[in-house]
Enzyme design. Structure first.
Site, PDB file in Angstrom:
ATOM      1  N   GLY A 167       0.857  -1.120   0.103  1.00 51.30           N
ATOM      2  CA  GLY A 167       0.135  -0.070  -0.076  1.00 51.30           C
ATOM      3  C   GLY A 167       0.987   1.227  -0.138  1.00 51.30           C
ATOM      4  O   GLY A 167       2.085   1.304   0.489  1.00 51.30           O
ATOM      5  N   CYS A 168       0.335   2.166  -0.517  1.00 53.54           N
ATOM      6  CA  CYS A 168       1.115   3.649  -0.816  1.00 53.54           C
ATOM      7  C   CYS A 168       1.458   4.210   0.506  1.00 53.54           C
ATOM      8  O   CYS A 168       2.739   4.693   1.024  1.00 53.54           O
ATOM      9  CB  CYS A 168       0.466   4.696  -1.790  1.00 53.54           C
ATOM     10  SG  CYS A 168      -1.000   5.005  -1.204  1.00 53.54           S
ATOM     11  N   ASN A 169       0.597   4.247   1.429  1.00 50.57           N
ATOM     12  CA  ASN A 169       0.791   4.973   2.925  1.00 50.57           C
ATOM     13  C   ASN A 169       1.538   3.868   3.378  1.00 50.57           C
ATOM     14  O   ASN A 169       2.510   4.397   4.362  1.00 50.57           O
ATOM     15  CB  ASN A 169      -0.680   4.905   3.379  1.00 50.57           C
ATOM     16  CG  ASN A 169      -1.514   6.105   2.955  1.00 50.57           C
ATOM     17  OD1 ASN A 169      -1.310   7.088   2.671  1.00 50.57           O
ATOM     18  ND2 ASN A 169      -2.564   5.622   2.865  1.00 50.57           N
ATOM     19  N   VAL A 170       1.693   2.806   3.448  1.00 52.20           N
ATOM     20  CA  VAL A 170       2.529   1.865   3.974  1.00 52.20           C
ATOM     21  C   VAL A 170       4.098   2.019   3.810  1.00 52.20           C
ATOM     22  O   VAL A 170       4.863   2.104   4.623  1.00 52.20           O
ATOM     23  CB  VAL A 170       2.092   0.401   3.823  1.00 52.20           C
ATOM     24  CG1 VAL A 170       2.852  -0.722   4.725  1.00 52.20           C
ATOM     25  CG2 VAL A 170       0.536   0.030   4.204  1.00 52.20           C
TER      26      VAL A 170
END
Length: 358
Positions: free
Chosen positions: A160-163
């Site tokens: 995931g991008c936020n991750v």
């Protein structure tokens, strides 16, 4: 299979009309070892790619086929840029020798219970995790990096991008035992492309321009268990994180500010040294010079993550700030990196570190 530097691999992309699929195609179109094959979509099947992704000029005349296992067959690589929960069934029917890259969340988590809690559907299983820079550590010592597990893989779960932003910001301190993982706070500014192309009132320009709006507040965001999982790989025994994303009026980018309490005996010198050592040889993750802070504009269109770290002595906390382009290093760029490793190609092939400015 022996790979040569001139070999080309045929790639099918499912979900080609969305932001993630379109960004993968933008990168793949200029990759020296990839040939773009079948493109599929769901509601947009039958349309030309150019009518939906007009910036992809070399592929504008391609007609999107309905997504099916039959349409994706006969390729060396299949990219699934599908909504969460939609990849598992298709992936299970693809041959084992095909490299499948899942840009959704279906195969990221190792815990079936965590998947069911946050996504509310049966777990599709766990694949090798596509963050090459993820540190593997135990007892304050780095033992390896995730790229070692991606070489030769035939299934990859793209993060995931936020991750990615939070993990890259914090993991050097976790791996070195310099910060306490049970008191982590992360607040993110996110571009609207992270919400996808769906037509929702709060995503309209008239609602978004000139406004900032939090979402998934209070421990409900689906990326929380994935962040905790990564920090566990980096050496944390247990992780407690308060995670709050905020939509801000920009199309691309994530600026992640993550803080954690300093471990007893840790100081600013040790902190700086740990982050420098973690990223000294990474082609896409760069620790900025002291005093220079990342901005999303620095990473626009590039597969770079720019990181800065400082110690707030009065609060006894480490402060990290990480900037990425959510569609490149946060999604499609990570997929290309993982593809390169899986196919025995140079990890940097088809990717750039230079952003777009102004």
């Amino acid at each position: 299979m022996h790979m040569t530097t001139t070999q080309r691999f045929r790639v099918a992309v499912s979900g080609a009309s969305g932001y993630a699929g379109g960004e993968f195609l933008r990168l793949a179109a200029n990759h020296p070892h990839l040939e773009i094959g079948t493109l599929t979509a769901h509601s947009n099947a039958g349309a030309t790619l150019g009518s939906l992704q007009p910036h992809l000029r070399s592929l504008a005349d391609r007609v999107l086929e309905p997504t099916s296992v039959e349409a994706l067959a006969g390729h060396d690589v299949v990219v699934l840029a599908l909504p969460h929960g939609a990849s598992g069934e298709i992936a299970a029917q693809l041959p084992d020798d095909v490299l499948v890259l899942d840009l959704g969340a279906d195969h990221r988590l190792t815990s079936a219970a965590a998947w069911e809690q946050f996504y509310g559907s049966p777990h599709a299983g766990t694949w090798p995790y596509g963050l090459p820079e993820l540190l593997h550590a135990s007892g304050g010592t780095v033992t390896g990096r995730q790229r070692d597990l991606l070489r030769g893989a035939r299934r990859v779960a793209v993060p995931g991008c936020n991750v990615t932003a939070v993990t890259l910001g914090l993991q050097p301190g976790i791996a070195a035992g310099l910060i306490e993982p049970t008191d982590v706070v992360a607040v993110l500014a996110n571009g609207y492309s992270g919400a996808g192309k769906s037509l929702k009132p709060h995503l309209l320009a008239s609602e978004a321009l000139g406004a900032a709006a939090p979402y998934a507040v209070g421990g409900t965001h689906r990326h929380i268990p994935e962040i905790a999982q990564n920090l566990g790989v980096a050496g944390a025994d247990a992780v407690t994180i308060s995670f709050t994303p905020t939509l801000v009026p920009m199309s691309r980018g994530i600026l992640a500010t993550a803080t954690a309490r300093l471990a007893p005996g840790a100081d600013a010198g040790a902190v700086r040294a740990a982050w420098e050592q973690a990223y000294a040889d990474e082609p896409f993750v760069h620790l900025l010079p002291e005093g220079q802070w990342p901005s999303t504009a620095m990473t626009l269109g590039a597969n770079t993550a720019l990181v800065q770290v400082a110690v707030d002595a009065a609060a006894g906390r480490v402060v990290t700030v990480t900037a990425i382009d959510n569609l490149v290093k946060g999604t499609a760029g990570a997929a290309i990196q993982s593809l390169n490793l899986a196919l025995g190609l140079p990890e940097t092939a088809g990717l750039i570190t230079e952003g777009v400015a102004p």
